[in-house]
Design an enzyme around this catalytic site. Sequence first.
Site, PDB file in Angstrom:
ATOM      1  N   ARG A 148     -18.473  -1.006   1.418  1.00 30.60           N
ATOM      2  CA  ARG A 148     -19.392   0.085   0.937  1.00 30.60           C
ATOM      3  C   ARG A 148     -19.173  -0.615  -0.484  1.00 30.60           C
ATOM      4  NH1 ARG A 148     -13.616   3.494   1.563  1.00 30.60           N
ATOM      5  NH2 ARG A 148     -12.056   2.200   0.813  1.00 30.60           N
ATOM      6  N   ARG A 158     -12.708   9.243  19.960  1.00 31.77           N
ATOM      7  CA  ARG A 158     -13.175   9.816  19.568  1.00 31.77           C
ATOM      8  C   ARG A 158     -13.900   9.703  17.850  1.00 31.77           C
ATOM      9  NH1 ARG A 158     -10.681  13.395  15.828  1.00 31.77           N
ATOM     10  NH2 ARG A 158     -12.134  15.413  16.443  1.00 31.77           N
ATOM     11  N   GLU A 190     -16.612  -3.550  -1.460  1.00 32.11           N
ATOM     12  CA  GLU A 190     -15.307  -4.217  -0.246  1.00 32.11           C
ATOM     13  C   GLU A 190     -16.094  -4.301   0.213  1.00 32.11           C
ATOM     14  OE1 GLU A 190     -13.113  -1.379   0.513  1.00 32.11           O
ATOM     15  OE2 GLU A 190     -13.062  -0.065  -1.040  1.00 32.11           O
ATOM     16  N   TYR A 240      -1.135   1.055  10.687  1.00 39.25           N
ATOM     17  CA  TYR A 240      -2.031   1.848  10.152  1.00 39.25           C
ATOM     18  C   TYR A 240      -1.518   3.288   9.856  1.00 39.25           C
ATOM     19  CZ  TYR A 240      -5.136   3.450   6.430  1.00 39.25           C
ATOM     20  OH  TYR A 240      -6.253   3.693   6.158  1.00 39.25           O
ATOM     21  N   ASP A 278      -2.084   6.339   7.325  1.00 39.80           N
ATOM     22  CA  ASP A 278      -2.635   6.931   5.839  1.00 39.80           C
ATOM     23  C   ASP A 278      -1.525   7.782   5.188  1.00 39.80           C
ATOM     24  OD1 ASP A 278      -5.467   7.564   6.240  1.00 39.80           O
ATOM     25  OD2 ASP A 278      -5.260   9.043   7.449  1.00 39.80           O
ATOM     26  N   ARG A 312      -6.836  -8.363   9.724  1.00 42.91           N
ATOM     27  CA  ARG A 312      -8.427  -7.616   8.813  1.00 42.91           C
ATOM     28  C   ARG A 312      -7.660  -8.202   7.065  1.00 42.91           C
ATOM     29  NH1 ARG A 312     -12.765  -9.751   9.909  1.00 42.91           N
ATOM     30  NH2 ARG A 312     -13.411  -8.403   8.834  1.00 42.91           N
ATOM     31  N   ARG A 368     -18.846  17.508  13.472  1.00 42.44           N
ATOM     32  CA  ARG A 368     -19.518  18.702  12.853  1.00 42.44           C
ATOM     33  C   ARG A 368     -20.913  20.021  12.604  1.00 42.44           C
ATOM     34  NH1 ARG A 368     -16.238  18.159   7.337  1.00 42.44           N
ATOM     35  NH2 ARG A 368     -14.110  17.059   8.244  1.00 42.44           N
TER      36      ARG A 368
END
Length: 373
Positions: free
Chosen positions: A285, A176, A310, A358, A360, A254, A180
């Site tokens: 970035r 997904r 990066e 992973y 957060d 990675r 917005r």
Amino acid sequence: MAKYDYLIVGSGLFGATIAYRAVAQGKRCLVIERRPHTGGNIYCESVEGINVHKYGAHIFHTSNREVWNFVNSIVEFNRYTNSPVANYKGRLYNLPFNMNTFYQMWGTKSPAEARTKLAEQRAEAVAALGGREPANLEEQALILVGRDIYTALIKEYTEKQWGRECSQLPAFIIRRLPLRFAYDNNYFNDTYQGIPCGGYNKLIEGLLRGCDIETNCDFFESRYAAWREYADKLVYTGAIDRFFDYCFGRLEYRTVRFETEMLDMSNYQGNAVVNYTDGNVPYTRIIEHKHFEMFGDDIDKVPKTVISREYSVEYAEGMEPYYPINDNRNNALANSYREVACREHNVIFGGRLAEYRYYDMAPLIERALKIEL
């Protein structure tokens, strides 16, 4: 009786939160850390009064009030709101995909116009599939956002991140994409968001208060490898395959390489995060660190700034592993390691490396708060 109740391998958020809880219960903790500093990947280095996120940008966000109140009980968080910008061949687009992005892409000014344009491009992608399911990331992204957004803001950026063509990446990576239909550049939908005032080191210092700490200490190359001689229980946050001596094979990652420099100016790009989505630009970035903690006129009160470029690269031995590669091979391998980990007595495995997941920051703390000690 063992000297410590807990030997905690790794001083990142998971290990530090476990340590905080254990000390609060009157337990004795020894925290060992392979690096020369505590904090794992959220460690900040102070340069010219700027807290530099040494291992990449970390932005705390959550809708869990318990977690938010917990971290703010350690250190107050500021009002930073993540609103990244994408640079594609010199043109700037707001992220996440919102009415600003659609206007910048197509000139649409109303939600109805934007929805119509998206519907047209999605229909083209669906027709191209001929009734079958998307077979790869490229096909999945095209039916979600259409060719224009995919081409400018997803394709080349994703290929830089993963080092693989989008047509060769699995579709599930991008099931997904949030869209917005409002002029809202806040990247996260969470209720709470911010950066610790004074940097993440303040949070780690608070979490580790009351612990004995040894840095520059590799668990596997130290006396603590025989951990039962030193503690009743082990909290392990390192790589799970190394703990079991790679008995099933090595997990793949990675990683990220950083080029950090100090510039003789107060403001380089006007934003904390600018993504470079053009494949001809080698980095993914640029982070300008002062914008995480300095706002308004305070930005120019510090005459210098620090930026980090990066680069996403393949992991090799000796690098810091960052992102699990969740393909079929690695997922099956990780499950084998998790199964044997469940049979270890008095060992808690936690964190992105020990679980090969992973995380957060907020979900990681939430998990550490719920584990039975």
